[in-house]
Design a protein around this motif. Structure first.
Motif, PDB file in Angstrom:
ATOM      1  N   ARG A  91       0.828  -1.206   0.000  1.00 36.96           N
ATOM      2  CA  ARG A  91       0.000   0.000   0.000  1.00 36.96           C
ATOM      3  C   ARG A  91       0.861   1.254   0.000  1.00 36.96           C
ATOM      4  N   ARG A  92       1.929   1.236   0.794  1.00 43.86           N
ATOM      5  CA  ARG A  92       2.801   2.413   0.868  1.00 43.86           C
ATOM      6  C   ARG A  92       3.534   2.643  -0.455  1.00 43.86           C
ATOM      7  N   HIS A  93       4.021   1.540  -1.046  1.00 41.24           N
ATOM      8  CA  HIS A  93       4.697   1.707  -2.345  1.00 41.24           C
ATOM      9  C   HIS A  93       3.724   2.279  -3.380  1.00 41.24           C
ATOM     10  N   MET A  94       2.500   1.797  -3.355  1.00 35.80           N
ATOM     11  CA  MET A  94       1.531   2.284  -4.344  1.00 35.80           C
ATOM     12  C   MET A  94       1.134   3.736  -4.068  1.00 35.80           C
ATOM     13  N   GLU A  95       1.068   4.100  -2.791  1.00 38.12           N
ATOM     14  CA  GLU A  95       0.772   5.509  -2.471  1.00 38.12           C
ATOM     15  C   GLU A  95       1.852   6.429  -3.027  1.00 38.12           C
ATOM     16  N   ARG A  96       3.120   6.013  -2.828  1.00 37.83           N
ATOM     17  CA  ARG A  96       4.198   6.857  -3.353  1.00 37.83           C
ATOM     18  C   ARG A  96       4.160   6.906  -4.875  1.00 37.83           C
ATOM     19  N   LEU A  97       3.915   5.737  -5.504  1.00 36.43           N
ATOM     20  CA  LEU A  97       3.883   5.685  -6.965  1.00 36.43           C
ATOM     21  C   LEU A  97       2.761   6.561  -7.519  1.00 36.43           C
ATOM     22  N   LEU A  98       1.574   6.463  -6.926  1.00 39.58           N
ATOM     23  CA  LEU A  98       0.450   7.269  -7.419  1.00 39.58           C
ATOM     24  C   LEU A  98       0.685   8.751  -7.149  1.00 39.58           C
ATOM     25  N   GLY A  99       1.297   9.058  -5.999  1.00 38.09           N
ATOM     26  CA  GLY A  99       1.638  10.451  -5.711  1.00 38.09           C
ATOM     27  C   GLY A  99       2.623  10.998  -6.736  1.00 38.09           C
ATOM     28  N   GLY A 100       3.582  10.161  -7.117  1.00 36.69           N
ATOM     29  CA  GLY A 100       4.549  10.565  -8.136  1.00 36.69           C
ATOM     30  C   GLY A 100       3.890  10.786  -9.487  1.00 36.69           C
ATOM     31  N   CYS A 101       2.987   9.872  -9.873  1.00 35.70           N
ATOM     32  CA  CYS A 101       2.255  10.036 -11.144  1.00 35.70           C
ATOM     33  C   CYS A 101       1.497  11.359 -11.129  1.00 35.70           C
ATOM     34  N   SER A 102       0.860  11.642 -10.002  1.00 35.19           N
ATOM     35  CA  SER A 102       0.090  12.883  -9.903  1.00 35.19           C
ATOM     36  C   SER A 102       1.011  14.089 -10.068  1.00 35.19           C
ATOM     37  N   ARG A 103       2.155  14.075  -9.400  1.00 41.55           N
ATOM     38  CA  ARG A 103       3.040  15.243  -9.469  1.00 41.55           C
ATOM     39  C   ARG A 103       3.668  15.388 -10.854  1.00 41.55           C
ATOM     40  N   LEU A 104       3.935  14.288 -11.542  1.00 46.96           N
ATOM     41  CA  LEU A 104       4.530  14.379 -12.881  1.00 46.96           C
ATOM     42  C   LEU A 104       3.467  14.468 -13.982  1.00 46.96           C
ATOM     43  N   GLY A 105       2.206  14.336 -13.617  1.00 47.03           N
ATOM     44  CA  GLY A 105       1.158  14.378 -14.634  1.00 47.03           C
ATOM     45  C   GLY A 105       1.131  13.141 -15.512  1.00 47.03           C
ATOM     46  N   ILE A 106       1.535  11.996 -14.940  1.00 45.93           N
ATOM     47  CA  ILE A 106       1.485  10.724 -15.676  1.00 45.93           C
ATOM     48  C   ILE A 106       0.188  10.020 -15.289  1.00 45.93           C
ATOM     49  N   LYS A 107      -0.507   9.489 -16.299  1.00 42.36           N
ATOM     50  CA  LYS A 107      -1.754   8.759 -16.049  1.00 42.36           C
ATOM     51  C   LYS A 107      -1.472   7.607 -15.080  1.00 42.36           C
TER      52      LYS A 107
END
Lengths: 272, 272
Positions: free
Chosen positions: A39-55
């Motif tokens: 869950r934590r890895h996915m939170e960081r990954l999704l947060g990163g996608c959001s900040r970089l504007g990646i779907k």
């Protein structure tokens, strides 16, 4: 290796992950056949996608692919790369980009013997981390600073290098986060200008708080290190590694919170 | 596309170019069927390999592959990517790495009409460039800062964005270098902390010196821009682009050295 769900080892060379390092990754410990701290890895990954504007990837699909890639292996490492996907020449991201998913399993790395009791030897790197608040905290694919820092030494008895920012603040190891023990409190660097917000760093902070060990996030100078009662490193694969020597100076392991180290070994690698 | 000399569009996903952005690139104008400023591009590429510790490519072989990829095309763009090659997990470069060569041809981009006479509209980006002297000047594959900066605007009437460093110095465009005209002298930013040392920037400095136009490499502030007599951008594809408007402020094109702009159009794209 699975690329976009297919058993495959190659990726289109026009992928923006290669062209510009335009993507993110996660390195995840596998124990008992399952990815730890998912869950934590996915939170960081999704947060990163959001900040970089990646779907953002479909996390349910990603987990199925991770489980397929782990197969029957009990222990090891899963690396997930998410890029913005194939693109045309030029930096500008195209709205219609379809992100790429690259999932690979590798064997558990070998660690120094009795590392939790004996600690490791670290050094100071001369390669500095550039400030970029827009990228700070993210585990993105622009990793030349870490590559150059890790290339500074060959001595296999040295297990990690600490990196400073342009102003001389100590930020992190090349592939780990740093904690300083002082007067029975933990200090860990502020990562708002540069550095990677480690998943295990977050888990260690949480367990420390459960154990009523105060954790302070702040700027840390070299001077703070030299007078520290103790130092340790964290990452998703190693958990906690005490530092017994840094660039020739010895550090006692006596002041390290043994209950924290034991607790992280016991429950640091939980499933969520 | 040619990858390691073979007609191919895919690359191994364990290539360190994808894993860490561990590589370099060159974007080269093709005119009359030949790559322009070849010697200068190769000097920068080899200098970058040396600084990153990547085994340098065989330039003779690279040129043969570039010529093959250009084929019968008269004009266009050649992009060369050199990565450290495939690797294992972890930042540490392996001494035995065999670099990868990725060579791709694309059509000439379309530029604004009468751009040398009318100039372009530019804006200031809020994404900053992090300092890293170890990487400054290199055209390496860690380009997330440029990707984020270029993603700041969609308006097709804006052709470039200028980027500042953490201290507010103006450094460059997202894919171009900046020159400031003041009192019949040219000023261009010091790129020792961050930024890409442009091949066309170097060529423009050389031609300016031939024309007895003084060029000063220095720190440039936003204030320096607002009071400038004129501004222009350079890169290998565009040559020189005058800026007629920056973030709403208009700039006269009258103070721009017309002889320099004409000379760069005429002989800026020489073969060596």
């Amino acid at each position: 290796m699975l690329i976009n769900g297919k058993s495959e080892t190659r990726i289109e060379a026009n992928d923006r992950g290669l062209q510009f390092g335009d993507g993110l990754f996660e390195t995840i410990a596998v124990k008992d056949g399952a990815p730890c701290l998912w869950r934590r890895h996915m939170e960081r990954l999704l947060g990163g996608c959001s900040r970089l504007g990646i779907k953002p990837p479909d996390i349910h699909q990603l987990r199925q692919e991770v489980d397929r890639e782990i197969g029957k292996a009990g222990r090891g490492v899963i690396k997930i790369i998410i890029t913005r996907g194939p693109g045309q020449r030029g930096y500008r991201p195209q709205a219609e980009s379809q992100p790429s998913r690259i999932i690979s399993f590798s064997d558990e790395p070998s660690f120094p013997e009795q590392v939790h009791q004996r600690g490791i030897v670290a050094r100071l790197c001369s390669t500095r981390l550039g400030w970029n608040p827009a990228l700070a905290g993210l585990k993105h694919l622009n990793r030349l600073e870490q590559v150059l820092a890790r290339d500074e030494w060959n001595d296999p008895s040295i297990h990690e290098g600490l990196m400073m920012d342009a102003a001389g603040r100590v930020i992190e190891g090349t592939s780990s986060n740093l904690f300083v023990v002082q007067d029975e409190k933990l200090y860990t660097p502020d990562l708002s200008r540069c550095g990677v917000a480690g998943v295990m760093q977050g888990r260690v902070i949480e367990i420390a708080e459960e154990l009523d060990i105060p954790v302070i996030i702040t700027d840390i100078s070299l001077q703070d290190l030299w007078v520290a009662d103790g130092l340790f490193l964290t990452n998703s694969l190693i958990g906690i590694w005490p530092i017994r020597e840094l660039s020739g100076q010895e550090f006692s392991l006596d002041a390290l919170p043994r209950n924290l180290i034991d607790a992280v070994q016991e429950r640091g690698y939980s499933l969520s």
